[in-house]
Design a protein around this motif. Structure first.
Motif, PDB file in Angstrom:
ATOM      1  N   PRO A 122      12.265  -3.916   7.810  1.00 14.01           N
ATOM      2  CA  PRO A 122      13.344  -3.050   8.318  1.00 14.01           C
ATOM      3  C   PRO A 122      13.712  -1.979   7.283  1.00 14.01           C
ATOM      4  CG  PRO A 122      13.862  -5.374   8.697  1.00 14.01           C
ATOM      5  CD  PRO A 122      12.625  -5.349   7.849  1.00 14.01           C
ATOM      6  N   ALA A 123      14.223  -0.864   7.750  1.00 14.47           N
ATOM      7  CA  ALA A 123      14.708   0.242   6.917  1.00 14.47           C
ATOM      8  C   ALA A 123      13.591   0.959   6.158  1.00 14.47           C
ATOM      9  CB  ALA A 123      15.795  -0.242   5.949  1.00 14.47           C
ATOM     10  N   GLY A 124      12.481   1.161   6.827  1.00 17.38           N
ATOM     11  CA  GLY A 124      11.455   2.067   6.328  1.00 17.38           C
ATOM     12  C   GLY A 124      10.749   1.688   5.052  1.00 17.38           C
ATOM     13  N   CYS A 125      10.382   0.452   4.918  1.00 19.31           N
ATOM     14  CA  CYS A 125       9.525   0.097   3.779  1.00 19.31           C
ATOM     15  C   CYS A 125       8.502  -0.945   4.199  1.00 19.31           C
ATOM     16  CB  CYS A 125      10.345  -0.338   2.583  1.00 19.31           C
ATOM     17  SG  CYS A 125      11.465  -1.667   2.913  1.00 19.31           S
ATOM     18  N   VAL A 126       7.564  -1.172   3.304  1.00 23.02           N
ATOM     19  CA  VAL A 126       6.504  -2.148   3.555  1.00 23.02           C
ATOM     20  C   VAL A 126       6.477  -3.128   2.397  1.00 23.02           C
ATOM     21  CG1 VAL A 126       3.981  -2.397   3.501  1.00 23.02           C
ATOM     22  CG2 VAL A 126       5.042  -0.798   5.094  1.00 23.02           C
ATOM     23  N   VAL A 127       6.375  -4.410   2.733  1.00 22.52           N
ATOM     24  CA  VAL A 127       6.262  -5.433   1.692  1.00 22.52           C
ATOM     25  C   VAL A 127       4.837  -5.971   1.711  1.00 22.52           C
ATOM     26  CG1 VAL A 127       7.116  -7.654   0.869  1.00 22.52           C
ATOM     27  CG2 VAL A 127       8.703  -6.047   1.900  1.00 22.52           C
ATOM     28  N   THR A 128       4.279  -6.122   0.531  1.00 20.71           N
ATOM     29  CA  THR A 128       2.934  -6.701   0.401  1.00 20.71           C
ATOM     30  C   THR A 128       2.890  -7.516  -0.892  1.00 20.71           C
ATOM     31  OG1 THR A 128       0.560  -6.214   0.386  1.00 20.71           O
ATOM     32  CG2 THR A 128       1.976  -4.621  -0.715  1.00 20.71           C
ATOM     33  N   ASN A 129       1.694  -7.995  -1.248  1.00 21.64           N
ATOM     34  CA  ASN A 129       1.561  -8.714  -2.509  1.00 21.64           C
ATOM     35  C   ASN A 129       1.373  -7.731  -3.664  1.00 21.64           C
ATOM     36  OD1 ASN A 129      -0.386 -11.281  -0.932  1.00 21.64           O
ATOM     37  ND2 ASN A 129       1.694 -11.477  -1.712  1.00 21.64           N
ATOM     38  N   ALA A 130       1.872  -8.100  -4.842  1.00 20.95           N
ATOM     39  CA  ALA A 130       1.660  -7.260  -6.023  1.00 20.95           C
ATOM     40  C   ALA A 130       0.166  -7.140  -6.324  1.00 20.95           C
ATOM     41  CB  ALA A 130       2.400  -7.856  -7.218  1.00 20.95           C
ATOM     42  N   HIS A 131      -0.603  -8.189  -6.074  1.00 24.85           N
ATOM     43  CA  HIS A 131      -2.033  -8.113  -6.408  1.00 24.85           C
ATOM     44  C   HIS A 131      -2.803  -7.221  -5.430  1.00 24.85           C
ATOM     45  CE1 HIS A 131      -2.768 -11.560  -3.506  1.00 24.85           C
ATOM     46  NE2 HIS A 131      -3.894 -10.915  -3.343  1.00 24.85           N
ATOM     47  N   VAL A 132      -2.169  -6.815  -4.341  1.00 26.54           N
ATOM     48  CA  VAL A 132      -2.823  -5.915  -3.385  1.00 26.54           C
ATOM     49  C   VAL A 132      -2.725  -4.461  -3.861  1.00 26.54           C
ATOM     50  CG1 VAL A 132      -2.643  -4.972  -1.023  1.00 26.54           C
ATOM     51  CG2 VAL A 132      -2.571  -7.439  -1.387  1.00 26.54           C
ATOM     52  N   VAL A 133      -1.553  -4.083  -4.408  1.00 24.49           N
ATOM     53  CA  VAL A 133      -1.383  -2.696  -4.864  1.00 24.49           C
ATOM     54  C   VAL A 133      -1.253  -2.642  -6.391  1.00 24.49           C
ATOM     55  CG1 VAL A 133      -0.455  -1.597  -2.799  1.00 24.49           C
ATOM     56  CG2 VAL A 133       1.071  -2.929  -4.224  1.00 24.49           C
ATOM     57  N   ARG A 134      -2.342  -2.231  -7.021  1.00 26.59           N
ATOM     58  CA  ARG A 134      -2.330  -2.163  -8.486  1.00 26.59           C
ATOM     59  C   ARG A 134      -2.065  -0.736  -8.975  1.00 26.59           C
ATOM     60  NH1 ARG A 134      -3.833  -7.209 -10.116  1.00 26.59           N
ATOM     61  NH2 ARG A 134      -5.252  -8.335  -8.742  1.00 26.59           N
ATOM     62  N   ARG A 135      -2.139   0.240  -8.068  1.00 25.33           N
ATOM     63  CA  ARG A 135      -1.881   1.631  -8.446  1.00 25.33           C
ATOM     64  C   ARG A 135      -0.520   2.070  -7.913  1.00 25.33           C
ATOM     65  NH1 ARG A 135      -7.158   5.167  -8.617  1.00 25.33           N
ATOM     66  NH2 ARG A 135      -8.776   3.580  -8.481  1.00 25.33           N
ATOM     67  N   PRO A 136      -0.005   3.223  -8.354  1.00 22.81           N
ATOM     68  CA  PRO A 136       1.338   3.657  -7.938  1.00 22.81           C
ATOM     69  C   PRO A 136       1.418   4.056  -6.467  1.00 22.81           C
ATOM     70  CG  PRO A 136       0.491   5.047  -9.740  1.00 22.81           C
ATOM     71  CD  PRO A 136      -0.582   4.099  -9.390  1.00 22.81           C
ATOM     72  N   GLU A 137       0.269   4.360  -5.844  1.00 22.12           N
ATOM     73  CA  GLU A 137       0.298   4.775  -4.434  1.00 22.12           C
ATOM     74  C   GLU A 137      -0.813   4.070  -3.657  1.00 22.12           C
ATOM     75  OE1 GLU A 137       0.133   8.991  -3.979  1.00 22.12           O
ATOM     76  OE2 GLU A 137       2.267   9.227  -4.406  1.00 22.12           O
ATOM     77  N   ALA A 138      -0.624   4.005  -2.344  1.00 15.16           N
ATOM     78  CA  ALA A 138      -1.651   3.427  -1.474  1.00 15.16           C
ATOM     79  C   ALA A 138      -1.552   4.087  -0.109  1.00 15.16           C
ATOM     80  CB  ALA A 138      -1.455   1.919  -1.348  1.00 15.16           C
ATOM     81  N   THR A 139      -2.586   3.922   0.716  1.00  9.03           N
ATOM     82  CA  THR A 139      -2.545   4.432   2.081  1.00  9.03           C
ATOM     83  C   THR A 139      -2.328   3.264   3.030  1.00  9.03           C
ATOM     84  OG1 THR A 139      -4.023   6.228   1.500  1.00  9.03           O
ATOM     85  CG2 THR A 139      -3.834   5.708   3.844  1.00  9.03           C
ATOM     86  N   LEU A 140      -1.406   3.472   3.984  1.00 12.87           N
ATOM     87  CA  LEU A 140      -1.123   2.436   4.964  1.00 12.87           C
ATOM     88  C   LEU A 140      -1.672   2.882   6.309  1.00 12.87           C
ATOM     89  CD1 LEU A 140       2.616   1.775   4.026  1.00 12.87           C
ATOM     90  CD2 LEU A 140       0.574   0.629   3.121  1.00 12.87           C
ATOM     91  N   ARG A 141      -2.429   2.004   6.954  1.00 18.75           N
ATOM     92  CA  ARG A 141      -2.936   2.326   8.292  1.00 18.75           C
ATOM     93  C   ARG A 141      -2.182   1.454   9.286  1.00 18.75           C
ATOM     94  NH1 ARG A 141      -6.421   0.970  12.304  1.00 18.75           N
ATOM     95  NH2 ARG A 141      -7.780   2.602  13.123  1.00 18.75           N
TER      96      ARG A 141
END
Lengths: 288, 184
Positions: free
Chosen positions: B35-54
């Motif tokens: 809710p409220a415009g964010c995405v939660v994932t695992n820290a080990h999934v995103v190791r860089r400052p940005e990612a693309t969400l599909r």
């Protein structure tokens, strides 16, 4: 609430109910196992997980550690019964395992409780349940539970390398009945050593046998029930009572504790000719 | 039979709130539209400052990592734009052992794959370890960061890794604490 939510609630309730009668059993060095408070003061577990012969520490669902004593074993179906004074611990609601059918949803419980689910995949020898579910480390000896929370069997991963199995409650009841009747679980005994043997095609056709294999007697102990019945080395045992004997395991699983003293017909081939011998199942002499 | 139809509807509901997390065309894992415009994932999934969400409708959004907690294995990404669907969150610590759970993710690159099972246990898998929701359910690489939901489709945990046939998910209480702390 939809059907899935109601199923989910039923499963959680089943775990809660059955879990009240589940013990952790510390009968071997590394990995503990699970036990079920089967009847007041009697905890059933998997025989292969109890390496000690006398006292075993078990932990109740309330976290209390209790000392139990091995009251009897039936290695033929991988059941051990422990005697314990466990006031206040619920006794399992044991159901009629003959009503269990292939495809029924079942839960396996480990001490904790922990749970996994799946279905009964097929029926094995002696109505052993083959399970399509995961028995996690330590689940052996724990209850197989129906969606109502009733215990329909005891899980074991020790009896087969290929299958997750459960011993049906009816078979466990037979063992526990024997224990309560005699004060111990006798070991049925014939006094023969056997090896598997392939039945020659002409013999199978002539005698109208649909099994491929049987067992050949390679040793008869003197003074044993087998010797008394006139069984001799070289006899091929095809069936015992109503059970076909296709390998030595069949022979072993037929000799249940409750058959001690029973008279059964052994169908044998001697020199290729069929004959029936009347055997009285004895009790294995106890080690002194 | 009703329960089976409900599973199909549940899968659809979860797919709408499950994103693919990618970077330079490479699938990193899954994520949940919070809710409220964010995405939660695992820290080990995103190791860089940005990612693309599909998203499930094929839209791709560039997202920035707002917070990471490697120890809890959680990361929060900010998603530009509005009108995105959001997951329904379960009350923390209400999940029961034996209850039905479903996971959606992109295991081994298979989009929106569903796996189902029950809650096996809640607690650490090793002595003095952290607490997990342990589910009797199959996960594979690509499931990481995806939702673990109850029979109503409410999120009860975030799938983190597999321990043999057992799925380990970060419990909802830990996830909400992390999200609240990250937003302050």
């Amino acid at each position: 609430m939809n059907g899935l939510q109601s199923l989910s609630n039923d499963l959680a309730l089943a775990v809660e109910r059955a879990g009240r009668a589940v013990f952790a059993v510390n009968g071997r060095a590394r990995l503990g196992s699970t036990g079920v408070h089967w009847r007041p003061g009697l905890v059933v577990t998997a025989d292969h997980t109890v390496h000690v012969d006398e006292e075993v520490t078990i932990t109740g669902p309330d976290g209390r550690a209790l000392t139990a004593r091995v009251a009897g074993r039936d290695p033929t179906i991988d059941v051990a019964v422990l005697k314990v004074d466990a006031p206040g611990v619920a006794v399992a609601d044991v159901a009629d395992s003959d009503a269990v059918r292939v495809g029924h949803i079942v839960l396996a419980l480990g001490a904790g409780p922990r749970a996994s689910w799946g279905v009964v995949s097929s029926m094995g020898e002696g109505r052993m349940f083959h399970l399509d579910l995961t028995l996690y480390p330590g689940f052996s000896g724990g209850p197989l539970v129906d969606p109502q929370g009733r215990v329909v069997g005891i899980n074991t991963s020790g009896a087969s390398r290929h299958w997750q199995l459960a011993i049906p409650a009816a078979a466990v009841n037979r063992v526990v009945d024997e224990l309560q009747r005699r004060g111990r679980i006798p070991r049925a005994y014939l006094g023969v050593s056997t090896q598997p043997v392939r039945l020659p095609e002409p013999v199978r056709q002539r005698l109208n046998l649909d099994q491929q294999t049987a067992v050949i007697v390679v040793e008869v102990q003197s003074g044993s029930p087998a010797a008394a019945a006139g069984l001799t080395i070289g006899d091929v045992i095809v069936s015992l009572g109503a059970t076909r004997i296709t390998d030595p395991t069949d022979l072993k699983s037929t000799l249940r504790p409750d058959r001690v003293g029973e008279s059964i017909t052994a169908s044998v081939l001697r020199g290729g000719e069929p004959r029936d011998l009347q055997l009285t199942v004895g009790e294995r002499p106890r080690r002194s | 039979m009703n329960a089976l139809i409900d599973i199909a509807a549940l899968a659809e509901q979860l797919r709408r709130v499950t994103v693919e997390v990618t970077d330079a065309g490479e699938l990193l894992g899954s994520g949940v539209l919070w809710p409220a415009g964010c995405v939660v994932t695992n820290a080990h999934v995103v190791r860089r400052p940005e990612a693309t969400l599909r998203l499930v409708d094929g839209r791709c959004l560039r997202a920035r990592v707002l917070a990471r907690d490697a120890e809890a294995d959680l990361a929060l990404l900010g998603v530009p734009g509005t009108g995105l669907p959001a997951a329904t969150l379960a009350e923390p610590d209400t999940v029961r052992i034996g209850s039905f759970v479903a996971a959606v993710g992109h295991p081994l690159g298979v989009r929106g794959a569903l796996s189902t099972g029950i809650v096996c246990a809640i607690g650490p898998i090793e002595r003095n370890g952290r607490s997990w929701i342990q589910a009797d359910l199959h996960l594979a690489p690509g499931n990481s960061g995806g939702p673990l939901a109850d029979a109503a489709g409410s999120i009860v945990g975030l799938n983190s890794r597999a321990a043999g046939p057992l799925a380990l998910a970060v419990p909802m209480s830990v996830v909400t604490r992390f999200v609240h702390a990250a937003r302050v």
